[in-house]
Design a protein around this motif. Structure first.
Motif, PDB file in Angstrom:
ATOM      1  N   GLY A  15       0.014  -1.170   6.962  1.00 40.79           N
ATOM      2  CA  GLY A  15      -0.056  -0.330   5.771  1.00 40.79           C
ATOM      3  C   GLY A  15      -1.349   0.459   5.671  1.00 40.79           C
ATOM      4  N   VAL A  16      -1.281   1.535   4.889  1.00 41.14           N
ATOM      5  CA  VAL A  16      -2.448   2.383   4.629  1.00 41.14           C
ATOM      6  C   VAL A  16      -2.511   2.667   3.131  1.00 41.14           C
ATOM      7  N   GLU A  17      -3.639   2.351   2.527  1.00 36.26           N
ATOM      8  CA  GLU A  17      -3.890   2.688   1.134  1.00 36.26           C
ATOM      9  C   GLU A  17      -4.749   3.947   1.111  1.00 36.26           C
ATOM     10  N   VAL A  18      -4.294   4.969   0.405  1.00 39.37           N
ATOM     11  CA  VAL A  18      -4.985   6.262   0.383  1.00 39.37           C
ATOM     12  C   VAL A  18      -5.770   6.402  -0.922  1.00 39.37           C
ATOM     13  N   LYS A  19      -7.072   6.622  -0.806  1.00 36.24           N
ATOM     14  CA  LYS A  19      -7.923   6.841  -1.972  1.00 36.24           C
ATOM     15  C   LYS A  19      -8.828   8.040  -1.711  1.00 36.24           C
ATOM     16  N   SER A  20      -9.378   8.602  -2.783  1.00 32.33           N
ATOM     17  CA  SER A  20     -10.246   9.767  -2.607  1.00 32.33           C
ATOM     18  C   SER A  20     -11.164   9.932  -3.811  1.00 32.33           C
ATOM     19  N   THR A  21     -12.138  10.778  -3.645  1.00 33.26           N
ATOM     20  CA  THR A  21     -12.997  11.202  -4.751  1.00 33.26           C
ATOM     21  C   THR A  21     -13.268  12.689  -4.593  1.00 33.26           C
ATOM     22  N   ARG A  22     -13.437  13.384  -5.714  1.00 34.60           N
ATOM     23  CA  ARG A  22     -13.786  14.805  -5.668  1.00 34.60           C
ATOM     24  C   ARG A  22     -15.303  14.993  -5.583  1.00 34.60           C
ATOM     25  N   GLN A  23     -16.038  13.891  -5.559  1.00 33.76           N
ATOM     26  CA  GLN A  23     -17.492  13.938  -5.447  1.00 33.76           C
ATOM     27  C   GLN A  23     -17.907  13.879  -3.976  1.00 33.76           C
ATOM     28  N   ASN A  24     -19.201  14.057  -3.736  1.00 36.30           N
ATOM     29  CA  ASN A  24     -19.723  14.024  -2.369  1.00 36.30           C
ATOM     30  C   ASN A  24     -20.340  12.655  -2.065  1.00 36.30           C
ATOM     31  N   SER A  51      -7.692  -0.398  -6.093  1.00 30.13           N
ATOM     32  CA  SER A  51      -6.462  -0.962  -6.637  1.00 30.13           C
ATOM     33  C   SER A  51      -6.713  -2.313  -7.304  1.00 30.13           C
ATOM     34  N   SER A  52      -5.706  -2.802  -8.008  1.00 31.75           N
ATOM     35  CA  SER A  52      -5.788  -4.081  -8.714  1.00 31.75           C
ATOM     36  C   SER A  52      -5.999  -5.228  -7.744  1.00 31.75           C
ATOM     37  N   ILE A  53      -6.773  -6.225  -8.167  1.00 31.31           N
ATOM     38  CA  ILE A  53      -6.971  -7.400  -7.313  1.00 31.31           C
ATOM     39  C   ILE A  53      -5.721  -8.269  -7.268  1.00 31.31           C
ATOM     40  N   VAL A  54      -4.827  -8.100  -8.226  1.00 25.99           N
ATOM     41  CA  VAL A  54      -3.633  -8.950  -8.303  1.00 25.99           C
ATOM     42  C   VAL A  54      -2.587  -8.542  -7.277  1.00 25.99           C
ATOM     43  N   GLU A  55      -2.479  -7.247  -6.981  1.00 29.87           N
ATOM     44  CA  GLU A  55      -1.525  -6.725  -5.995  1.00 29.87           C
ATOM     45  C   GLU A  55      -0.102  -7.183  -6.299  1.00 29.87           C
ATOM     46  N   SER A  56       0.293  -7.040  -7.555  1.00 29.74           N
ATOM     47  CA  SER A  56       1.620  -7.520  -7.966  1.00 29.74           C
ATOM     48  C   SER A  56       2.751  -6.729  -7.326  1.00 29.74           C
ATOM     49  N   THR A  57       2.475  -5.500  -6.849  1.00 28.40           N
ATOM     50  CA  THR A  57       3.529  -4.690  -6.222  1.00 28.40           C
ATOM     51  C   THR A  57       3.397  -4.668  -4.699  1.00 28.40           C
ATOM     52  N   ARG A  58       2.616  -5.567  -4.145  1.00 30.24           N
ATOM     53  CA  ARG A  58       2.383  -5.564  -2.700  1.00 30.24           C
ATOM     54  C   ARG A  58       3.673  -5.809  -1.923  1.00 30.24           C
ATOM     55  N   ASN A  59       3.852  -5.043  -0.859  1.00 27.88           N
ATOM     56  CA  ASN A  59       4.943  -5.285   0.083  1.00 27.88           C
ATOM     57  C   ASN A  59       4.582  -6.529   0.892  1.00 27.88           C
ATOM     58  N   GLN A  60       5.377  -7.564   0.751  1.00 28.38           N
ATOM     59  CA  GLN A  60       5.043  -8.854   1.339  1.00 28.38           C
ATOM     60  C   GLN A  60       5.153  -8.885   2.861  1.00 28.38           C
ATOM     61  N   ASP A  61       5.788  -7.885   3.448  1.00 26.65           N
ATOM     62  CA  ASP A  61       5.883  -7.831   4.907  1.00 26.65           C
ATOM     63  C   ASP A  61       4.614  -7.269   5.541  1.00 26.65           C
ATOM     64  N   VAL A  62       3.815  -6.566   4.736  1.00 29.20           N
ATOM     65  CA  VAL A  62       2.613  -5.910   5.263  1.00 29.20           C
ATOM     66  C   VAL A  62       1.438  -6.882   5.238  1.00 29.20           C
ATOM     67  N   ASN A  63       0.834  -7.123   6.386  1.00 31.00           N
ATOM     68  CA  ASN A  63      -0.312  -8.037   6.415  1.00 31.00           C
ATOM     69  C   ASN A  63      -1.527  -7.454   7.120  1.00 31.00           C
ATOM     70  N   ASN A  64      -1.479  -6.167   7.438  1.00 30.23           N
ATOM     71  CA  ASN A  64      -2.644  -5.494   8.006  1.00 30.23           C
ATOM     72  C   ASN A  64      -2.742  -4.127   7.336  1.00 30.23           C
ATOM     73  N   ILE A  65      -3.780  -3.943   6.500  1.00 32.84           N
ATOM     74  CA  ILE A  65      -3.906  -2.719   5.708  1.00 32.84           C
ATOM     75  C   ILE A  65      -5.235  -2.037   6.011  1.00 32.84           C
ATOM     76  N   TYR A  66      -5.177  -0.737   6.158  1.00 31.09           N
ATOM     77  CA  TYR A  66      -6.380   0.081   6.298  1.00 31.09           C
ATOM     78  C   TYR A  66      -6.547   0.952   5.060  1.00 31.09           C
ATOM     79  N   PRO A  87       0.808  -1.210   0.000  1.00 30.67           N
ATOM     80  CA  PRO A  87       0.000   0.000   0.000  1.00 30.67           C
ATOM     81  C   PRO A  87       0.848   1.271   0.000  1.00 30.67           C
ATOM     82  N   ASP A  88       0.169   2.439   0.011  1.00 27.77           N
ATOM     83  CA  ASP A  88       0.860   3.724  -0.149  1.00 27.77           C
ATOM     84  C   ASP A  88       1.758   4.087   1.024  1.00 27.77           C
ATOM     85  N   ILE A  89       1.313   3.748   2.236  1.00 29.56           N
ATOM     86  CA  ILE A  89       2.049   4.117   3.450  1.00 29.56           C
ATOM     87  C   ILE A  89       2.327   2.856   4.249  1.00 29.56           C
ATOM     88  N   ILE A  90       3.545   2.751   4.761  1.00 25.99           N
ATOM     89  CA  ILE A  90       3.911   1.602   5.586  1.00 25.99           C
ATOM     90  C   ILE A  90       4.351   2.097   6.961  1.00 25.99           C
TER      91      ILE A  90
END
Length: 267
Positions: A97-106, A113-128, A88-91
């Motif tokens: 880990g923390v994955e940061v997402k947003s929308t400009r809508q209300n 993110s992709s379901i494959v998670e090919s770039t996942r940090n393998q040490d991270v096992n708890n993500i918000y 995710p974006d922040i470790i």
């Protein structure tokens, strides 16, 4: 949960090695404080948040976490923004880990993110998930366990999760598929499982549709779409043979829609 469970001078990783449940609860508490802090900041200066780009929001999020960290067992110097490198974006403290997402809508929905998670940090096992609803007045933030806010899957250039920060646990895509986030993400045939789920769902609902995106198979080597007339004679015979084997109901059938499934399959 109270901070009295921790010796604040003790490394949280060593605590995690003794009792992962306690450190997971500490991370949940950390994210609750981060959500509260961001919402307080947004109420004070909403204009500063409304026009944030995704990269700017990541910077704001990691800064907020570092500011809140002294109230928790997490060390600010062990909170890093790595969005350009891994998921995710922040470790934090190597395993969180923390994955940061947003929308400009209300609203509280977006593409994830992709379901494959090919770039996942393998040490991270708890993500918000840290989600910014920037179109609100003022902008608002919510934090939830990553797997608890993914309700469906859509395809851009690859299958991606759809986010809804107001989901109930029984409404997640994993609940619908009868699996768990960890089981799906670690499966060697995760995309094929998802394809089968949507194909079977269409059959149950009597819909003339099927997933179009490629699976992780040899079919990916034939990337370009070709018209039937451009195939070799051998390839034509192969396709026609497969068609009759897979769709025998087209033989002797006078229904006006008997070739719909054949057309979808050919595509």
């Amino acid at each position: 949960y109270t901070l009295n469970q921790f010796d604040m001078d003790e490394n949280i990783i060593s605590i995690r090695n003794q009792n992962k449940l306690i450190t997971d609860e500490a991370f949940s508490y950390f994210m609750m404080l981060t959500e509260k802090h961001l919402n307080e900041l947004s109420k004070k200066t909403p204009a500063d948040f409304a026009n944030l780009t995704s990269s700017e929001l990541e910077q704001v999020s990691v800064s907020a976490m570092k500011e809140i960290a002294p109230q928790t067992p997490f060390r600010s110097e062990e909170i890093q923004l790595v969005s350009a490198q891994t998921f995710p974006d922040i470790i934090a403290e190597k395993h969180y880990g923390v994955e940061v997402k947003s929308t400009r809508q209300n609203h509280w929905t977006s593409t994830g993110s992709s379901i494959v998670e090919s770039t996942r940090n393998q040490d991270v096992n708890n993500i918000y998930m840290l989600f910014g609803k920037l179109g609100g007045n003022p902008p608002e933030f919510k934090c939830k366990p990553y797997q608890d806010c993914l309700y469906d899957i859509a395809v851009t250039h690859s299958p991606r999760y759809l986010i809804n920060m107001e989901l109930e646990k029984n409404e997640t895509i994993f609940s619908k598929m009868g699996t768990t986030y960890d089981n799906l993400r670690t499966s060697p045939d995760s995309i094929e499982q998802v394809r089968n789920y949507y194909r079977n769902k269409a059959l149950r609902e009597n819909k003339k549709e099927m997933p179009w995106w490629l699976s992780g198979s040899a079919a990916e080597s034939a990337f370009n779409v070709r018209h039937f007339s451009s195939l070799t004679q051998s390839e034509k015979h192969q396709v026609v043979a497969e068609m009759f084997l897979l769709f025998p109901s087209i033989i002797g059938n006078t229904s006006s829609d008997k070739f719909i499934n054949v057309s979808l399959w050919l595509c």
